[in-house]
Design an enzyme around this catalytic site. Structure first.
Site, PDB file in Angstrom:
ATOM      1  N   ARG A 127       0.299  -0.952   0.074  1.00  0.00           N
ATOM      2  CA  ARG A 127      -0.348   0.040  -0.371  1.00  0.00           C
ATOM      3  C   ARG A 127       0.784   1.161   0.212  1.00  0.00           C
ATOM      4  NH1 ARG A 127      -2.851  -3.821   2.827  1.00  0.00           N
ATOM      5  NH2 ARG A 127      -4.658  -3.687   2.823  1.00  0.00           N
ATOM      6  N   HIS A 133       0.248   3.332   5.463  1.00  0.00           N
ATOM      7  CA  HIS A 133      -0.732   2.722   5.871  1.00  0.00           C
ATOM      8  C   HIS A 133      -0.039   0.640   4.701  1.00  0.00           C
ATOM      9  CE1 HIS A 133      -3.296   4.521   7.323  1.00  0.00           C
ATOM     10  NE2 HIS A 133      -3.656   5.454   6.413  1.00  0.00           N
ATOM     11  N   ASN A 143      -8.935   6.520  11.575  1.00  0.00           N
ATOM     12  CA  ASN A 143      -7.868   6.820  12.257  1.00  0.00           C
ATOM     13  C   ASN A 143      -7.532   6.916  13.710  1.00  0.00           C
ATOM     14  OD1 ASN A 143      -6.082   5.948   9.840  1.00  0.00           O
ATOM     15  ND2 ASN A 143      -5.886   8.995  10.078  1.00  0.00           N
ATOM     16  N   ARG A 150      -2.485  -2.090  -6.928  1.00  0.00           N
ATOM     17  CA  ARG A 150      -1.729  -3.281  -5.629  1.00  0.00           C
ATOM     18  C   ARG A 150      -2.431  -3.723  -6.029  1.00  0.00           C
ATOM     19  NH1 ARG A 150      -3.184  -4.065  -0.522  1.00  0.00           N
ATOM     20  NH2 ARG A 150      -5.435  -3.931  -0.418  1.00  0.00           N
TER      21      ARG A 150
HETATM   22 FE1  HDD Z   1      -5.780   7.046   3.051  1.00  0.00          FE
HETATM   23  C1  HDD Z   1      -5.048   3.690   3.148  1.00  0.00           C
HETATM   24  C2  HDD Z   1      -7.323   6.430   6.667  1.00  0.00           C
HETATM   25  C3  HDD Z   1      -7.194   9.989   3.772  1.00  0.00           C
HETATM   26  C4  HDD Z   1      -5.511   8.019  -0.191  1.00  0.00           C
HETATM   27  N1  HDD Z   1      -6.339   5.425   4.267  1.00  0.00           N
HETATM   28  C5  HDD Z   1      -5.204   4.141   4.379  1.00  0.00           C
HETATM   29  C6  HDD Z   1      -5.534   3.637   5.173  1.00  0.00           C
HETATM   30  C7  HDD Z   1      -6.093   3.268   5.994  1.00  0.00           C
HETATM   31  C8  HDD Z   1      -6.457   5.695   6.353  1.00  0.00           C
HETATM   32  C9  HDD Z   1      -6.562   2.664   7.339  1.00  0.00           C
HETATM   33  C10 HDD Z   1      -5.527   1.588   4.936  1.00  0.00           C
HETATM   34  C11 HDD Z   1      -6.633   1.043   4.632  1.00  0.00           C
HETATM   35  C12 HDD Z   1      -6.179  -1.010   5.006  1.00  0.00           C
HETATM   36  O1  HDD Z   1      -5.732  -0.916   5.974  1.00  0.00           O
HETATM   37  O2  HDD Z   1      -5.810  -1.538   3.726  1.00  0.00           O
HETATM   38  N2  HDD Z   1      -7.062   7.557   5.157  1.00  0.00           N
HETATM   39  C13 HDD Z   1      -7.456   7.771   6.165  1.00  0.00           C
HETATM   40  C14 HDD Z   1      -7.727   8.675   6.705  1.00  0.00           C
HETATM   41  C15 HDD Z   1      -7.878  10.502   6.218  1.00  0.00           C
HETATM   42  C16 HDD Z   1      -7.500   9.092   5.121  1.00  0.00           C
HETATM   43  C17 HDD Z   1      -8.870   8.319   8.027  1.00  0.00           C
HETATM   44  C18 HDD Z   1      -8.410  11.211   6.068  1.00  0.00           C
HETATM   45  C19 HDD Z   1      -9.005  11.625   6.848  1.00  0.00           C
HETATM   46  N3  HDD Z   1      -6.435   8.563   2.346  1.00  0.00           N
HETATM   47  C20 HDD Z   1      -6.573   9.712   2.940  1.00  0.00           C
HETATM   48  C21 HDD Z   1      -6.837  11.010   1.968  1.00  0.00           C
HETATM   49  C22 HDD Z   1      -6.432  10.066   0.165  1.00  0.00           C
HETATM   50  C23 HDD Z   1      -6.163   8.656   1.072  1.00  0.00           C
HETATM   51  C24 HDD Z   1      -7.161  11.993   1.861  1.00  0.00           C
HETATM   52  C25 HDD Z   1      -6.032  10.389  -0.729  1.00  0.00           C
HETATM   53  C26 HDD Z   1      -6.669  11.383  -1.444  1.00  0.00           C
HETATM   54  N4  HDD Z   1      -6.011   6.155   1.713  1.00  0.00           N
HETATM   55  C27 HDD Z   1      -5.661   6.426   0.721  1.00  0.00           C
HETATM   56  C28 HDD Z   1      -4.496   5.144  -0.304  1.00  0.00           C
HETATM   57  C29 HDD Z   1      -4.703   3.314  -0.015  1.00  0.00           C
HETATM   58  C30 HDD Z   1      -5.571   5.157   1.492  1.00  0.00           C
HETATM   59  C31 HDD Z   1      -3.948   5.459  -1.696  1.00  0.00           C
HETATM   60  C32 HDD Z   1      -3.159   3.337   0.898  1.00  0.00           C
HETATM   61  C33 HDD Z   1      -3.933   1.976  -0.074  1.00  0.00           C
HETATM   62  C34 HDD Z   1      -5.053   1.771  -0.213  1.00  0.00           C
HETATM   63  O3  HDD Z   1      -6.069   3.096  -0.116  1.00  0.00           O
HETATM   64  O4  HDD Z   1      -5.770   1.032  -0.043  1.00  0.00           O
HETATM   65  O5  HDD Z   1      -4.994   5.326  -1.584  1.00  0.00           O
END
Ligand code: HDD
Length: 709
Positions: free
Chosen positions: A78, A81, A154, A375
């Site tokens: 990822r 995370h 989170n 992924r």
């Molecule tokens: Fe995110 C993963 C939580 C903002 C883009 N995020 C990811 C995961 C968590 C969060 C818990 C891991 C999920 C798992 O266990 O597979 N993220 C948050 C929280 C945010 C947040 C609580 C703000 C309130 N995230 C955020 C933004 C973006 C992303 C603003 C993009 C615009 N997040 C991602 C991602 C991930 C991710 C890149 C990486 C792996 C996945 O999604 O599956 O798309």
């Protein structure tokens, strides 16, 4: 065949997630080794060669298949995370919430909705340590009868940025630097603090990141937050704004920084192991779902914008109502198949819940679906067993890498008559229908003025902490900014960010990191938040401190320890749910002074006080005399003392504190000052109970107070 009408009844009840996974499980007892094609194999240790010492033959299909599969075992981790641990469980609502939502998993208290939860750190790679200073992910997939609902949250209630377009910038800045990929899983470096110093909207979340929340004791001891304001919608179409919370039943507790760093080396899997072990032992982690419900139209009532993800809604303004329980009761069978392949998508939503226009949320609705393509190697990831909904899935989506389903209809389009119009459109009453909202405005690339205040809530958070928590935060800033190489960045963090949160804080950090303190008279920009100057709910001091369930206690022994005393104390602690582990010089039996023996489960070499919540040294002249000669055993006591953990020392063992370098006068009888339970005699009545109370207190911060000048 004429098109059929939409059915009026909802889909029948789904199977449990566990039942659904069963056909995919490979039970290999009493089986024979085969290739992927099912051909039996009787030799797998030697490749096929031309002669015993000759070259390997291309014809060796078994070798090539085995190698090909190995060569392609890894998938991209990822982007954030990457490091995580997951567990199965269920969610059950206490009472129907139909007043607010039509989501079936929130309206039927008789239903246990299966869930899969993944906890994670954010910045580190898949193999990084668990106890680094970082935000923790708390992502929950609810397998509801109306499809999957993912609450991707989170352990902190706010975020670093307000608009998702800044997410790539923020993540680039916090991840290891691009030229040398250093540092791993740490925010203590120039690029993150450069970003923070230039982007003041990070101020509030940075305070959370520097607080004890960023080093949780375990995944079971941390809160979870949906962060954004979402919407609940009832069957009549009435909407209520909502903020989601997870409250851990065992309270919110943290490590201390020195301890967290040491655990990273002693047991990098500390949190993952804790989650696994507690579930295996039947001590299922539990959290309550909490809701803050806000009437639609009140987005701006509290002096900030509820669409701004850098703001929390203080519980003192809108209380958190506990509406249901999450229980994690089953470990995955296979880490990769489940925890690694689970794909959370913020866009996975069910009827009765809806989004808001929070610009961070809007970006997330896109990003999660998109990231899974790379992924998980294509668009069919929802068919992976862990991601598959428990209710039927019917549509005209088709093909792509790794397609599993075999569509049998000739009609792969809508509308159709060839397939009788199937799948039919659902009745809007049971379907997801985007809530109609009037939207009007100029097309504009700008930020709303209602998002402009970046410091008031950072100050509110700082002011809400207890003294020890505040001291930890200051020390964390001194550590992190102290590691920043460029002076101008250190200076900007102090004079552009910290000074606007709290002047004294800025002065202390400035002094510690060698930059000029803020000019006299420069006062913070922040103001009270809706008249609040503090929110007690934000302090971990106000979390439950009444249980020692699953707390780990190390008992240090050597030959000659007080055996009956140990049995009594152990009985008391285990009776209250603690886990007691005997640590000895070797794994061989250790003889007690009263003719018994103990078989240690760990040694001074394989264990360390940082892996425990409390340390107990039973009396016994001979045992204690030996322990004092073993530096690792003395270290056990010294570190437990420094990290403010409960200590119990009885009889001869009371002298261990002196050996560890802490000579404190002791009262006659039982002494429990500063969380160190001492008894001059071998265990006396009440000793075990007193120790339990000291463990439940979590830490005894008074020991941190600097020595008098
Ligand atoms: Fe995110 C993963 C939580 C903002 C883009 N995020 C990811 C995961 C968590 C969060 C818990 C891991 C999920 C798992 O266990 O597979 N993220 C948050 C929280 C945010 C947040 C609580 C703000 C309130 N995230 C955020 C933004 C973006 C992303 C603003 C993009 C615009 N997040 C991602 C991602 C991930 C991710 C890149 C990486 C792996 C996945 O999604 O599956 O798309």
């Amino acid at each position: 065949m004429p098109p059929r009408k939409s059915p009026s009844k909802p889909n029948p009840p789904p199977p449990s997630k566990n039942e659904q996974l069963e056909p995919y499980r490979m039970h290999q007892e009493d089986t024979v080794l085969t290739t992927d094609q099912g051909i039996p194999i009787s030799e797998t240790d030697n490749s096929l060669k031309a002669g015993l010492r000759g070259p390997t033959l291309l014809e060796d299909f078994h070798f090539r298949e085995k190698m090909m599969r190995f060569d392609h075992e890894r998938i991209p981790e990822r982007a954030v995370h990457a490091r995580g641990a997951g567990a199965h469980g269920y969610f059950q609502v206490y009472e129907s919430l139909e007043r607010y939502t039509q989501a079936r998993f929130l309206t039927d208290p008789s239903v246990k909705t299966p869930v899969f939860v993944r906890f994670s750190t954010v910045g580190g790679s898949r193999g990084s340590a668990d106890t680094v200073r970082d935000v923790r992910g708390f992502a929950t997939k609810f397998y509801t009868p109306e499809g999957n609902y993912d609450l991707v949250g989170n352990n902190m209630p706010v975020f670093f940025i307000q608009d998702g377009i800044k997410f790539p910038d923020f993540v680039h800045s916090v991840k290891p630097e691009p030229h040398n990929e250093i540092p791993q899983a740490s925010s203590a470096h120039d690029s993150l603090w450069d970003f923070v110093s230039l982007v003041p909207e990070t101020a509030h979340m940075v305070m959370w990141l520097m607080s004890d929340r960023a080093i949780p004791r375990s995944f079971r001891h941390m809160e979870g937050f949906g962060v954004h304001t979402y919407r609940l919608v009832n069957a009549k179409g009435k909407a209520t704004l909502v903020k989601f919370h997870w409250k851990p039943v065992l309270g919110t507790h943290s490590l201390v920084w020195d301890e967290a760093q040491k655990v990273s080396g002693k047991d990098p899997d500390f949190h993952r192991r804790d989650l696994w072990d507690t579930i295996e032992s039947g001590n299922f982690p539990e959290y309550e779902l909490g809701l803050q419900l806000i009437p639609e139209g009140d987005e701006l009532k509290y002096g900030f914008d509820l669409l701004d993800a850098t703001k929390l809604l203080p519980e003192e303004l809108v209380p958190v109502q506990k509406v249901g329980k999450l229980v994690l009761d089953r470990n995955p069978d296979n880490f990769f198949a489940e925890t690694e392949q689970v794909a959370f998508c913020v866009s996975n939503i069910v009827p009765g819940i809806d989004f808001t226009n929070d610009p961070l949320l809007q970006a997330r609705i896109f990003s999660y679906l998109d990231t899974q393509l790379t992924r998980l190697g294509g668009p069919n990831f929802a068919e992976l067993p862990i991601n598959k909904p428990v209710c039927p899935v019917n549509n005209h989506q088709q093909d792509g890498f790794g397609r599993q389903s075999i569509n049998t209809s000739r009609a792969n389009y809508h509308p159709n008559s060839l397939g009788g119009g199937c799948p039919m459109l659902a009745n809007p009453k049971s379907a997801f229908v985007h809530r109609q909202e009037r939207v009007e405005g100029h097309k504009i690339r700008a930020r709303s003025g209602s998002f402009a205040d970046h410091f008031s809530q950072a100050t509110l958070f700082y002011n809400s902490l207890s003294k020890p928590e505040r001291e930890h935060l200051v020390a964390a800033l001194e550590f992190e900014i102290g590691k920043v190489e460029r002076e101008e960045i250190r200076e900007r963090v102090v004079n552009k960010v910290l000074v606007n949160i709290d002047r004294d804080l800025a002065v202390r950090v400035a002094n510690a990191v060698g930059v000029a303190p803020p000019k006299l008279g420069k006062q913070p920009e922040s103001k009270p938040v809706s008249k609040l100057t503090a929110s007690p709910a934000l302090s971990q001091l106000n979390t439950p401190h009444d249980s020692i369930m699953t707390r780990k206690v190390a008992v240090l022994v050597a030959d000659g320890f007080a055996g009956r005393e140990l049995s009594q104390v152990r009985k008391t602690l285990e009776g209250l749910g603690a886990i007691v582990e005997v640590v000895g010089p070797t794994l061989g039996p250790v003889a007690s002074a009263d003719g018994g023996e103990e078989k240690p489960v760990k040694t001074y070499l394989t264990a360390s006080s940082v892996l425990y919540d409390a340390v107990y040294v039973p009396g016994g002249e001979r045992s204690v005399a030996t322990l004092k000669k073993v530096p690792l055993a003395v270290d056990f006591v010294r570190e437990a003392y420094v990290h403010c953990k409960a200590l119990a020392l009885s009889g001869a063992a009371t002298s261990m504190l002196d050996a560890a370098g802490f000579s404190t006068p002791m009262a006659k009888g039982l002494d429990d000052s500063l969380g160190v339970i001492r008894s001059a005699k071998n265990e006396t009545r009440g000793f075990g109970q007193m120790f339990a109370k000291a463990i439940a207190a979590h830490r005894h911060w008074a020991r941190e107070a600097p020595p008098p000048a």
